[in-house]
Design an enzyme around this catalytic site. Structure first.
Site, PDB file in Angstrom:
ATOM      1  N   CYS A   1       0.859  -1.188   0.000  1.00 46.45           N
ATOM      2  CA  CYS A   1       0.000   0.000   0.000  1.00 46.45           C
ATOM      3  C   CYS A   1       0.888   1.227   0.000  1.00 46.45           C
ATOM      4  O   CYS A   1       1.614   1.467   0.967  1.00 46.45           O
ATOM      5  CB  CYS A   1      -0.908  -0.004   1.228  1.00 46.45           C
ATOM      6  SG  CYS A   1      -1.988   1.444   1.327  1.00 46.45           S
TER       7      CYS A   1
ATOM      8  N   HIS B   1      -2.311  -4.660 -10.496  1.00 45.54           N
ATOM      9  CA  HIS B   1      -2.995  -3.480 -11.054  1.00 45.54           C
ATOM     10  C   HIS B   1      -3.294  -3.683 -12.529  1.00 45.54           C
ATOM     11  O   HIS B   1      -2.442  -4.214 -13.272  1.00 45.54           O
ATOM     12  CB  HIS B   1      -2.124  -2.223 -10.891  1.00 45.54           C
ATOM     13  CG  HIS B   1      -2.028  -1.745  -9.473  1.00 45.54           C
ATOM     14  ND1 HIS B   1      -2.894  -0.817  -8.941  1.00 45.54           N
ATOM     15  CD2 HIS B   1      -1.198  -2.104  -8.464  1.00 45.54           C
ATOM     16  CE1 HIS B   1      -2.578  -0.604  -7.674  1.00 45.54           C
ATOM     17  NE2 HIS B   1      -1.569  -1.375  -7.350  1.00 45.54           N
TER      18      HIS B   1
ATOM     19  N   GLU C   1     -10.253   0.275  -6.168  1.00 43.54           N
ATOM     20  CA  GLU C   1      -9.314  -0.588  -5.451  1.00 43.54           C
ATOM     21  C   GLU C   1      -9.906  -1.963  -5.108  1.00 43.54           C
ATOM     22  O   GLU C   1     -11.055  -2.062  -4.668  1.00 43.54           O
ATOM     23  CB  GLU C   1      -8.848   0.074  -4.136  1.00 43.54           C
ATOM     24  CG  GLU C   1      -7.847   1.175  -4.340  1.00 43.54           C
ATOM     25  CD  GLU C   1      -7.071   1.478  -3.054  1.00 43.54           C
ATOM     26  OE1 GLU C   1      -6.828   0.541  -2.273  1.00 43.54           O
ATOM     27  OE2 GLU C   1      -6.723   2.663  -2.845  1.00 43.54           O
TER      28      GLU C   1
ATOM     29  N   GLY D   1      -1.357   2.377  -7.201  1.00 40.24           N
ATOM     30  CA  GLY D   1      -2.056   2.586  -8.472  1.00 40.24           C
ATOM     31  C   GLY D   1      -1.392   3.673  -9.299  1.00 40.24           C
ATOM     32  O   GLY D   1      -1.276   3.554 -10.527  1.00 40.24           O
TER      33      GLY D   1
ATOM     34  N   CYS E   1      -4.631   6.312  -4.693  1.00 42.16           N
ATOM     35  CA  CYS E   1      -4.029   4.973  -4.575  1.00 42.16           C
ATOM     36  C   CYS E   1      -2.562   5.106  -4.959  1.00 42.16           C
ATOM     37  O   CYS E   1      -2.249   5.424  -6.117  1.00 42.16           O
ATOM     38  CB  CYS E   1      -4.751   3.989  -5.502  1.00 42.16           C
ATOM     39  SG  CYS E   1      -4.082   2.314  -5.439  1.00 42.16           S
TER      40      CYS E   1
HETATM   41  N1  LIG Z   1      -6.433  -2.161  -2.428  1.00 42.10           N
HETATM   42  C1  LIG Z   1      -5.019  -2.525  -2.595  1.00 42.10           C
HETATM   43  C2  LIG Z   1      -4.215  -2.249  -1.300  1.00 42.10           C
HETATM   44  C3  LIG Z   1      -4.099  -0.759  -0.974  1.00 42.10           C
HETATM   45  C4  LIG Z   1      -3.436   0.026  -2.074  1.00 42.10           C
HETATM   46  C5  LIG Z   1      -3.617   1.551  -2.023  1.00 42.10           C
HETATM   47  N2  LIG Z   1      -4.437   2.070  -0.963  1.00 42.10           N
HETATM   48  C6  LIG Z   1      -2.278   2.269  -2.129  1.00 42.10           C
HETATM   49  O1  LIG Z   1      -2.156   3.405  -1.655  1.00 42.10           O
HETATM   50  O2  LIG Z   1      -1.361   1.683  -2.753  1.00 42.10           O
HETATM   51  C7  LIG Z   1      -4.930  -4.013  -2.966  1.00 42.10           C
HETATM   52  O3  LIG Z   1      -5.871  -4.763  -2.684  1.00 42.10           O
HETATM   53  O4  LIG Z   1      -3.892  -4.398  -3.514  1.00 42.10           O
END
Ligand SMILES: N[C@H](CCC[C@H](N)C(=O)O)C(=O)O
Length: 301
Positions: A82, A168, A217, A229, A226
């Site tokens: 994250c 992603h 997400e 992301g 994100c």
């Molecule tokens: N939902 C993402 C995890 C959090 C990523 C995001 N909040 C960031 O800042 O990178 C996943 O399931 O891989």
């Protein structure tokens, strides 16, 4: 012997990175045992604290790092990485007095990342090398391509597949405002070609050094920002010849600076981390031993 059920307290801090919000728990000086159902309830914005992810700070599992950092989505699932959370993590361990370092080495489920806290409070993160081999993302494809045709909703969508430790899918769109985030996001999130599900980014290229991005997400839904992301979108855009090495990524909650020289190099991310409030959780649970607080902070009765 069955432990008596009594409520136990857990200190936590609410933070966000550009509106992607987190409940951060110190698992160094506290013993933390939360199951998926408890995490889901805590994530609820009416019955719980409300967050996109829960970040758990733990002691290091190896001598060459300062901490371990675990991430749980609002649906309770533990994930690999994250980006916005990493910046908040750095601010948290400093504010809680768990370290005095400006450069912090952290172990996550997908390896090591290095966080640098800058004098202005911004945090710069070495997010490591992007992974483009479909099998490692994971993504079902015959071979590695710059983009893939994926069928859903009776239509064919062109997307790139990148892992920043977490998977992603990145689509290039003419307008993030008009992108089908609410409908296509969940369709692609659980598309069978992504066996571990996927985060879905919709990127509008304004210029080679500036993009707009919305992300649906995995395990959460659309977030205000994100970090991984933004990294994945810049990697995909550069590989497709659309972007420079340094890109400003504009998200609903604000902007990140992402730098990627190209394959064989790590992706660098820089942006803010904000502390909102501290709280106390009352959890029904068995007896628990509270880890002794680190020196200098005896708890008042
Ligand atoms: N939902 C993402 C995890 C959090 C990523 C995001 N909040 C960031 O800042 O990178 C996943 O399931 O891989």
């Amino acid at each position: 012997m069955a432990a008596s059920r009594q409520s136990r307290q857990l200190r936590f801090t609410k933070m966000h990175g550009l509106g992607n919000d987190f409940m951060v728990i110190d698992g160094v000086t506290q013993e933390v045992q939360l199951d998926q159902a408890q995490i889901r309830r805590l994530a609820d914005r009416h019955f719980g604290v409300g967050f996109d992810q829960l970040l758990l700070v733990e002691p290091p599992g190896r001598p060459d790092v300062d901490f371990r950092y675990r991430i749980f989505n609002a649906d309770g699932g533990e994930v690999e990485q994250c980006g916005n959370g990493a910046r908040c993590f750095a601010r948290f361990v400093r504010e809680q007095g768990l370290t005095r370092k400006d450069i912090i080495d952290v172990e996550t489920n997908t390896g090591l990342i290095q966080l640098s806290i800058k004098p202005d409070g911004a945090v710069r993160v070495d997010m490591g090398l992007p992974e483009l081999d479909p099998a490692a993302i994971p993504f079902k494809a015959e071979s590695r391509e710059l983009s893939y045709a994926v069928e859903t909703q009776g239509q064919t969508w062109t997307l790139s597949a990148v892992s920043m430790g977490n998977p992603h899918a990145v689509l290039v769109v003419d307008s993030v405002e008009r992108a089908p985030v609410e409908t296509l996001g969940p369709e692609l999130e659980s598309h069978p070609r992504f066996p571990a599900r996927v985060n879905v980014g919709f990127m509008q290229v304004e210029s080679p050094d500036r993009v707009r991005l919305r992300v649906f997400e995995r395990g959460v839904g659309e977030t205000r920002a994100c970090g991984t992301g933004a990294c994945a979108a810049v990697v995909a855009g550069r590989l497709r010849g659309l972007l420079d090495e340094r890109v400003e990524v504009l998200l609903a909650g604000g902007s990140l600076i992402i730098e990627w020289p190209g394959e064989g190099h790590p992706v660098m991310m820089e942006g803010p981390a904000t502390t909102v409030f501290e709280g106390q959780l009352w959890l029904a649970g068995s007896n628990s031993r509270r880890r002794p607080r680190r020196s200098g902070g005896a708890r008042k009765k």
